[in-house]
Write a protein that holds these residues in place. Structure first.
Motif, PDB file in Angstrom:
ATOM      1  N   TYR A 212       0.831  -1.199   0.000  1.00 34.09           N
ATOM      2  CA  TYR A 212       0.000   0.000   0.000  1.00 34.09           C
ATOM      3  C   TYR A 212       0.873   1.260   0.000  1.00 34.09           C
ATOM      4  O   TYR A 212       0.511   2.274  -0.598  1.00 34.09           O
ATOM      5  N   GLY A 213       1.992   1.190   0.708  1.00 36.78           N
ATOM      6  CA  GLY A 213       2.878   2.350   0.808  1.00 36.78           C
ATOM      7  C   GLY A 213       3.458   2.778  -0.523  1.00 36.78           C
ATOM      8  O   GLY A 213       3.816   3.953  -0.709  1.00 36.78           O
ATOM      9  N   GLU A 214       3.561   1.849  -1.462  1.00 39.56           N
ATOM     10  CA  GLU A 214       4.058   2.179  -2.800  1.00 39.56           C
ATOM     11  C   GLU A 214       2.924   2.363  -3.805  1.00 39.56           C
ATOM     12  O   GLU A 214       3.166   2.515  -5.007  1.00 39.56           O
ATOM     13  N   GLY A 215       1.703   2.355  -3.310  1.00 35.49           N
ATOM     14  CA  GLY A 215       0.554   2.536  -4.189  1.00 35.49           C
ATOM     15  C   GLY A 215       0.060   1.253  -4.820  1.00 35.49           C
ATOM     16  O   GLY A 215      -0.744   1.285  -5.756  1.00 35.49           O
ATOM     17  N   GLY A 216       0.517   0.115  -4.315  1.00 34.50           N
ATOM     18  CA  GLY A 216       0.117  -1.170  -4.864  1.00 34.50           C
ATOM     19  C   GLY A 216      -1.091  -1.759  -4.166  1.00 34.50           C
ATOM     20  O   GLY A 216      -1.598  -1.220  -3.178  1.00 34.50           O
ATOM     21  N   ASP A 217      -1.548  -2.880  -4.690  1.00 36.87           N
ATOM     22  CA  ASP A 217      -2.671  -3.612  -4.110  1.00 36.87           C
ATOM     23  C   ASP A 217      -2.655  -5.020  -4.695  1.00 36.87           C
ATOM     24  O   ASP A 217      -1.826  -5.325  -5.561  1.00 36.87           O
ATOM     25  N   LEU A 218      -3.565  -5.854  -4.222  1.00 38.86           N
ATOM     26  CA  LEU A 218      -3.661  -7.219  -4.732  1.00 38.86           C
ATOM     27  C   LEU A 218      -4.624  -7.319  -5.905  1.00 38.86           C
ATOM     28  O   LEU A 218      -4.367  -8.009  -6.889  1.00 38.86           O
ATOM     29  N   LEU A 219      -5.761  -6.615  -5.777  1.00 39.88           N
ATOM     30  CA  LEU A 219      -6.812  -6.689  -6.784  1.00 39.88           C
ATOM     31  C   LEU A 219      -7.366  -5.303  -7.066  1.00 39.88           C
ATOM     32  O   LEU A 219      -7.344  -4.427  -6.201  1.00 39.88           O
ATOM     33  N   ASP A 220      -7.887  -5.123  -8.270  1.00 40.03           N
ATOM     34  CA  ASP A 220      -8.745  -3.993  -8.593  1.00 40.03           C
ATOM     35  C   ASP A 220     -10.147  -4.595  -8.736  1.00 40.03           C
ATOM     36  O   ASP A 220     -10.504  -5.118  -9.788  1.00 40.03           O
ATOM     37  N   VAL A 221     -10.899  -4.563  -7.651  1.00 39.93           N
ATOM     38  CA  VAL A 221     -12.183  -5.261  -7.617  1.00 39.93           C
ATOM     39  C   VAL A 221     -13.175  -4.668  -8.612  1.00 39.93           C
ATOM     40  O   VAL A 221     -13.911  -5.399  -9.285  1.00 39.93           O
ATOM     41  N   GLN A 222     -13.205  -3.355  -8.722  1.00 36.15           N
ATOM     42  CA  GLN A 222     -14.175  -2.718  -9.606  1.00 36.15           C
ATOM     43  C   GLN A 222     -13.979  -3.169 -11.052  1.00 36.15           C
ATOM     44  O   GLN A 222     -14.948  -3.379 -11.787  1.00 36.15           O
ATOM     45  N   SER A 223     -12.720  -3.332 -11.460  1.00 31.77           N
ATOM     46  CA  SER A 223     -12.428  -3.744 -12.834  1.00 31.77           C
ATOM     47  C   SER A 223     -12.259  -5.253 -12.970  1.00 31.77           C
ATOM     48  O   SER A 223     -11.986  -5.741 -14.069  1.00 31.77           O
ATOM     49  N   LYS A 224     -12.390  -5.969 -11.850  1.00 29.95           N
ATOM     50  CA  LYS A 224     -12.165  -7.426 -11.837  1.00 29.95           C
ATOM     51  C   LYS A 224     -10.812  -7.754 -12.463  1.00 29.95           C
ATOM     52  O   LYS A 224     -10.681  -8.595 -13.340  1.00 29.95           O
ATOM     53  N   LYS A 225      -9.785  -7.071 -11.940  1.00 33.94           N
ATOM     54  CA  LYS A 225      -8.441  -7.214 -12.478  1.00 33.94           C
ATOM     55  C   LYS A 225      -7.473  -7.575 -11.359  1.00 33.94           C
ATOM     56  O   LYS A 225      -7.521  -7.012 -10.262  1.00 33.94           O
ATOM     57  N   ILE A 226      -6.601  -8.532 -11.620  1.00 31.67           N
ATOM     58  CA  ILE A 226      -5.559  -8.921 -10.678  1.00 31.67           C
ATOM     59  C   ILE A 226      -4.357  -8.009 -10.890  1.00 31.67           C
ATOM     60  O   ILE A 226      -3.825  -7.928 -12.002  1.00 31.67           O
ATOM     61  N   VAL A 227      -3.948  -7.306  -9.841  1.00 33.33           N
ATOM     62  CA  VAL A 227      -2.888  -6.301  -9.984  1.00 33.33           C
ATOM     63  C   VAL A 227      -1.707  -6.585  -9.061  1.00 33.33           C
ATOM     64  O   VAL A 227      -0.870  -5.708  -8.823  1.00 33.33           O
ATOM     65  N   VAL A 228      -1.615  -7.801  -8.547  1.00 30.92           N
ATOM     66  CA  VAL A 228      -0.551  -8.093  -7.589  1.00 30.92           C
ATOM     67  C   VAL A 228       0.830  -7.974  -8.225  1.00 30.92           C
ATOM     68  O   VAL A 228       1.795  -7.571  -7.562  1.00 30.92           O
ATOM     69  N   ASN A 229       0.955  -8.304  -9.514  1.00 35.36           N
ATOM     70  CA  ASN A 229       2.258  -8.249 -10.184  1.00 35.36           C
ATOM     71  C   ASN A 229       2.427  -6.901 -10.870  1.00 35.36           C
ATOM     72  O   ASN A 229       2.440  -6.788 -12.091  1.00 35.36           O
ATOM     73  N   SER A 230       2.548  -5.855 -10.058  1.00 33.45           N
ATOM     74  CA  SER A 230       2.669  -4.490 -10.567  1.00 33.45           C
ATOM     75  C   SER A 230       4.045  -3.923 -10.236  1.00 33.45           C
ATOM     76  O   SER A 230       4.711  -4.393  -9.301  1.00 33.45           O
ATOM     77  N   PRO A 231       4.505  -2.907 -10.968  1.00 35.80           N
ATOM     78  CA  PRO A 231       5.778  -2.261 -10.618  1.00 35.80           C
ATOM     79  C   PRO A 231       5.783  -1.736  -9.181  1.00 35.80           C
ATOM     80  O   PRO A 231       6.823  -1.793  -8.502  1.00 35.80           O
ATOM     81  N   ALA A 232       4.643  -1.232  -8.715  1.00 34.94           N
ATOM     82  CA  ALA A 232       4.575  -0.722  -7.340  1.00 34.94           C
ATOM     83  C   ALA A 232       4.835  -1.835  -6.337  1.00 34.94           C
ATOM     84  O   ALA A 232       5.572  -1.651  -5.353  1.00 34.94           O
ATOM     85  N   ASN A 233       4.250  -3.002  -6.574  1.00 33.10           N
ATOM     86  CA  ASN A 233       4.443  -4.113  -5.647  1.00 33.10           C
ATOM     87  C   ASN A 233       5.855  -4.686  -5.734  1.00 33.10           C
ATOM     88  O   ASN A 233       6.413  -5.135  -4.723  1.00 33.10           O
ATOM     89  N   VAL A 234       6.426  -4.695  -6.944  1.00 35.41           N
ATOM     90  CA  VAL A 234       7.824  -5.134  -7.064  1.00 35.41           C
ATOM     91  C   VAL A 234       8.718  -4.229  -6.222  1.00 35.41           C
ATOM     92  O   VAL A 234       9.598  -4.703  -5.490  1.00 35.41           O
ATOM     93  N   LYS A 235       8.474  -2.932  -6.296  1.00 33.56           N
ATOM     94  CA  LYS A 235       9.253  -1.989  -5.492  1.00 33.56           C
ATOM     95  C   LYS A 235       9.061  -2.260  -4.001  1.00 33.56           C
ATOM     96  O   LYS A 235      10.025  -2.199  -3.210  1.00 33.56           O
TER      97      LYS A 235
END
Length: 428
Positions: A212-235
């Motif tokens: 969360y501190g880098e602006g990441g998350d696990l899911l984008d529920v509204q868009s039904k999109k998996i976002v765990v593998n994002s640049p923010a989460n890698v950081k």
């Protein structure tokens, strides 16, 4: 709420199953005995998931108060370890035998149990009293497809919990406000005292503040999109790896790390940990905190985007197959009143879910609750979806592989992403 999320892989039990107890139907109509609730009779079993030594006595005392007010109702108290309760309840509910009348359900379990038909709908029943008094975040975790399936009992989030003596000995009068400051403070503690700086807990829930501190998350529920593998989460995961590689945090064990981190803090072997209000009653049993004023509580340090900790907590839910529904309504109602929540907050520092409870002198007199309340107000909601309880096992396994040296942050998140797509096949 002790961290139990590694056990969330129990959701391997199919989400398309239906409850043998006949759940998912309409809420039972109020019975004639409601005109005098104290005359309701029955015996019910409650599965509690609190720590039996430091938290259990408070809840057992509340049961005695309930039985005095409802002399016709007897409550069988069963303490089930929080890392086993989800699996045990699902197994019993699926079999149609052995499930408790009432379960203390982690917020992520509630929509899952409801989707399986295991929980009694509560709208319009005496179990839900003055719904508008509940904080919006905890209340949202009790809903599934527009119906209410639980009542919020306590809420929580994560904070930085620290030893003031050790930080001061390392030259820090104030707790770190950013992850960069956290790293430096931890290195200073290691260099200038006989303790480690930061004890990490290898549990997926405890990765969320970094994400969360880098602006990441696990899911984008509204868009039904998996976002765990994002640049923010890698950081974010790179930041965690750097804390370990730099020596700011000693390399944690991949198992029992929660207990290890707690022991290190209590014994003065580590200056800082991330943990929640549920841990305080145990922490105060440690030799370092016999003087409670030595314990510091602060918001989790911010990443490059923000400071953010997850919303957690526990609900009370009624098994759809219960033979004691009227008694269960009264029990859930009693255990979630502002008065009951104030007692819990006063004695073991668990955060109330009712707005009115925070005006109670017993709650206002607990400095730990006063510190956690504003942290709770900025907590990040988790996805209240049936699959929510399944998200943590892949992340845990990835965290373990990172700490064990088997994966880089990018490799770890790529693997987690693949597993998430196996869980939520219709998500992009």
């Amino acid at each position: 709420m002790r961290r139990l999320l590694a056990a969330s892989a129990v959701a391997a039990l199919t989400l398309t199953a239906t409850a043998c107890g006949g759940g998912g139907g309409e809420a039972a109509a109020p019975t004639a005995s409601v005109t005098d609730p104290s005359k309701i009779t029955g015996e019910l079993t409650w599965w509690d998931t609190t720590r039996p030594d430091s938290e259990g006595p408070t809840f057992q005392a509340l049961i005695k108060e309930f039985e005095a007010q409802y002399p016709g109702i007897k409550v069988k108290y069963v303490n089930v370890p929080s890392d086993q309760a989800q699996n045990q309840f699902q197994t019993a509910a699926q079999a149609g035998t052995g499930a408790p009348d009432v379960i203390r359900s982690e917020v992520a379990w509630t929509p899952q149990f409801a989707s399986l038909g295991y929980l009694q709908p509560l709208d319009g029943t005496r179990a839900v009293e003055d719904e508008s008094d509940f904080l919006p975040g905890p209340l949202s975790s009790t809903k599934y497809t527009g119906k209410t399936y639980a009542v919020p009992q306590v809420t929580d989030t994560l904070a930085l919990i620290y030893n003031k003596r050790l930080l001061k000995g390392a030259g820090h009068e104030e707790p770190p406000k950013t992850v960069a400051e956290l790293k430096q403070a931890a290195l200073d503690v290691k260099d200038k005292t006989d303790a480690d700086g930061l004890a990490l807990n290898v549990d997926s829930y405890f990765l969320l503040p970094f994400m969360y501190g880098e602006g990441g998350d696990l899911l984008d529920v509204q868009s039904k999109k998996i976002v765990v593998n994002s640049p923010a989460n890698v950081k974010a995961i790179e930041t965690v790896a750097d804390l370990i590689n730099s020596g700011a945090a000693p390399k944690p064990a991949t198992t029992d790390s929660y207990a290890n981190a707690m022991t290190a803090l209590k014994e003065g072997k580590a200056a800082m940990i991330y943990n929640g209000p549920w841990a305080l009653s145990e922490i105060y049993q440690g030799k370092e905190f016999k003087d409670k004023s030595n314990l510091g509580i602060a918001p989790v340090p911010a990443g490059s985007v923000k400071a953010g900790a997850p919303t957690g907590g526990w609900n009370l839910a009624i098994y759809a197959g219960s033979k004691n529904i009227p008694a269960a309504y009264e029990f859930v109602r009693f255990m979630t009143t502002a008065k009951a929540q104030a007692k819990i907050a006063k004695e073991i520092s668990l955060l109330p879910t009712r707005t009115s409870a925070y005006a109670d002198p017993d709650v206002q007199g607990n400095p730990d609750v006063a510190v956690f309340k504003p942290i709770m107000d900025t907590a990040v909601p988790r996805p209240w979806i049936p699959e929510g309880g399944q998200l943590f096992q892949p992340l845990l396994e990835g965290y373990q592989s990172l700490v064990g040296g088997q994966a880089t942050p990018a490799d770890m998140l790529k693997k987690v992403d693949e597993q998430y797509h196996g869980i939520m096949k219709d998500w992009s």
